[in-house]
Write a protein that holds these residues in place. Structure first.
Motif, PDB file in Angstrom:
ATOM      1  N   HIS A  98       0.775  -1.236  -0.295  1.00  0.00           N
ATOM      2  CA  HIS A  98       0.135  -0.137   0.001  1.00  0.00           C
ATOM      3  C   HIS A  98       0.730   0.669   0.015  1.00  0.00           C
ATOM      4  O   HIS A  98       1.406   1.632   1.079  1.00  0.00           O
ATOM      5  CB  HIS A  98      -0.865  -0.034   1.239  1.00  0.00           C
ATOM      6  N   GLN A 227     -12.341   0.199   1.428  1.00  0.00           N
ATOM      7  CA  GLN A 227     -11.672   0.877   2.602  1.00  0.00           C
ATOM      8  C   GLN A 227     -11.820   0.171   4.002  1.00  0.00           C
ATOM      9  O   GLN A 227     -11.783   0.056   4.677  1.00  0.00           O
ATOM     10  CB  GLN A 227     -10.985   2.327   2.894  1.00  0.00           C
ATOM     11  N   GLU A 258      -8.668  -1.039   4.571  1.00  0.00           N
ATOM     12  CA  GLU A 258      -9.061  -0.661   6.147  1.00  0.00           C
ATOM     13  C   GLU A 258      -9.849  -0.046   6.421  1.00  0.00           C
ATOM     14  O   GLU A 258     -10.865   0.892   7.557  1.00  0.00           O
ATOM     15  CB  GLU A 258      -8.582   1.366   5.130  1.00  0.00           C
ATOM     16  N   TRP A 313      -7.269  -0.931  10.154  1.00  0.00           N
ATOM     17  CA  TRP A 313      -6.495  -0.268   9.955  1.00  0.00           C
ATOM     18  C   TRP A 313      -6.057   0.742  10.959  1.00  0.00           C
ATOM     19  O   TRP A 313      -6.416   1.372  11.959  1.00  0.00           O
ATOM     20  CB  TRP A 313      -6.905   0.956   9.514  1.00  0.00           C
TER      21      TRP A 313
HETATM   22  C1  GLA Z   1      -6.456   6.405   3.121  1.00  0.00           C
HETATM   23  C2  GLA Z   1      -5.585   6.263   3.027  1.00  0.00           C
HETATM   24  C3  GLA Z   1      -5.178   5.415   4.201  1.00  0.00           C
HETATM   25  C4  GLA Z   1      -3.906   6.297   4.928  1.00  0.00           C
HETATM   26  C5  GLA Z   1      -5.329   6.911   5.239  1.00  0.00           C
HETATM   27  C6  GLA Z   1      -5.485   7.487   7.080  1.00  0.00           C
HETATM   28  O1  GLA Z   1      -7.323   5.751   3.221  1.00  0.00           O
HETATM   29  O2  GLA Z   1      -4.995   5.256   2.175  1.00  0.00           O
HETATM   30  O3  GLA Z   1      -3.321   5.348   3.792  1.00  0.00           O
HETATM   31  O4  GLA Z   1      -3.920   6.808   5.045  1.00  0.00           O
HETATM   32  O5  GLA Z   1      -6.868   7.344   4.723  1.00  0.00           O
HETATM   33  O6  GLA Z   1      -4.350   6.275   7.378  1.00  0.00           O
END
Ligand code: GLA
Length: 353
Positions: A98, A227, A258, A313
């Motif tokens: 990523h 995400q 995420e 995340w």
């Molecule tokens: C986005 C990005 C991640 C991260 C989040 C906040 O979702 O994809 O890499 O930076 O923002 O942490």
């Protein structure tokens, strides 16, 4: 009689200890791999133990983003990314890379030449190609999936693509090229388009439009990352299902890349904390969060044929990016483990099925 009771007690005790040893990844082993975003600092001590016990996959939270890993044109900083990959190899964990192309956390050199003028499309694509080829090749065979393009769809509902330097200089070609470069560097890697708010109907439709265009043009995009930066207020079950149905209708696999469930409403723009704004994790918030997580995991389990991974995340409520975004200093509690790394009540709810 005593012997029988003793035997039963021992067997219950054995089962309990097995249950205590079970991590999230074990409960979900017949469904999808469960992962977590990590920093190198988390790879030792109690957080490392928690990672290894609970998860089967890791994603570098920041270490592989273009800014941190490629700070100057002729210099890569491999230290953090290498550590994360080595930890995964040592513990038999999968790694999701990523992210190869994003509009944030980009290094300042990338869009300009030595005089400070904006570079041409040709130069920018060459830089993107060098970057992607170098990073993907280094971890070939060790990283099974890459977020190739992150967040290219605009927030503005009247536009398809976000008006970033990538877009201004290259038009939509930067997306196509990013996937082609990544596929050439590692033909076995599963390549993702990754974005947020994909459950909100109008954003869902625009992400779908982009994905359909890419698929029709035979661009090597294999999967889509939702995400999953959710909250106790969203998504609804209906919206979540609608997105899973719509994206998978393109023949794409899906991952939640995420995941966290904020205890506050979603806000886009950073702001100061308001006077008296509480950040106590009340039992009401805890219950609402539990309901949202339970629904999400119930639906995801049902879609296990198209879902190939779910990544949280951050590890626990001890540190989360949501402690500073969008309101610095306001504590958030979005994960399954508390500030002492202990499973929260919600953990037991999402592992009971
Ligand atoms: C986005 C990005 C991640 C991260 C989040 C906040 O979702 O994809 O890499 O930076 O923002 O942490």
């Amino acid at each position: 009689m005593k012997k029988i009771i003793l035997a039963i007690t021992l067997s219950i005790a054995a089962q309990l200890s097995v249950a205590q040893d079970k991590g999230l990844k074990d409960y979900y082993k017949d469904y999808f791999p469960i992962g977590v975003a990590v920093s190198p600092q988390a790879l030792k001590g109690p957080e490392a133990e928690l990672i290894v016990k609970q998860f089967i996959s890791i994603t570098p939270e920041n270490a592989m983003k273009m800014g941190p890993i490629h700070p100057e044109e002729n210099r890569y900083n491999w230290t953090d990314a290498d550590q994360i990959v080595a930890f995964a190899q040592q513990h038999g964990l999968k790694v999701r890379g990523h992210a190869l192309c994003w509009h944030q956390q980009t290094p300042s050199w990338i869009f300009t030449d030595a005089k400070g003028d904006t570079v041409s499309k040709e130069v920018l694509l060459k830089r993107l190609q060098d970057h992607i080829t170098t990073v993907v090749s280094r971890y070939k065979g060790k990283i099974y999936a890459w977020d190739v393009v992150n967040e290219a769809v605009a927030d503005d509902p009247t536009k398809l693509l976000r008006n970033t330097p990538w877009y201004k200089i290259c038009g939509e070609d930067f997306i196509i090229k990013a996937f082609e470069y990544a596929h050439a560097a590692d033909p076995d890697a599963i390549l993702f388009y990754n974005d947020y708010n994909t459950e909100r109907p109008e954003k869902r439709d625009r992400v779908y439009t982009l994905l359909k265009k890419l698929r029709d043009a035979k661009v090597p995009v294999h999967a889509v990352g939702m995400q999953g930066h959710w909250s106790i207020f969203e998504p609804s079950e209906k919206d979540l299902r609608a997105t899973l149905d719509k994206f998978s209708s393109l023949g794409l696999n899906i991952q939640i890349t995420e995941l966290d469930v904020s205890v506050y409403p979603s806000e886009k723009f950073p702001r100061e904390r308001r006077q008296g704004e509480s950040d106590v994790f009340t039992s009401e918030l805890e219950n609402k969060q539990m309901e949202r997580y339970k629904m999400v995991f119930r639906v995801l389990r049902e879609y296990k044929n198209v879902i190939t991974g779910v990544t949280f995340w951050n590890i626990s409520d001890k540190h989360t990016w949501l402690d500073t975004y969008p309101v610095p200093g306001r504590k958030n509690y979005p994960l399954l483990f508390d500030q002492n790394l202990k499973p929260k009540k919600v953990f037991f709810e999402v592992t009971k099925f």
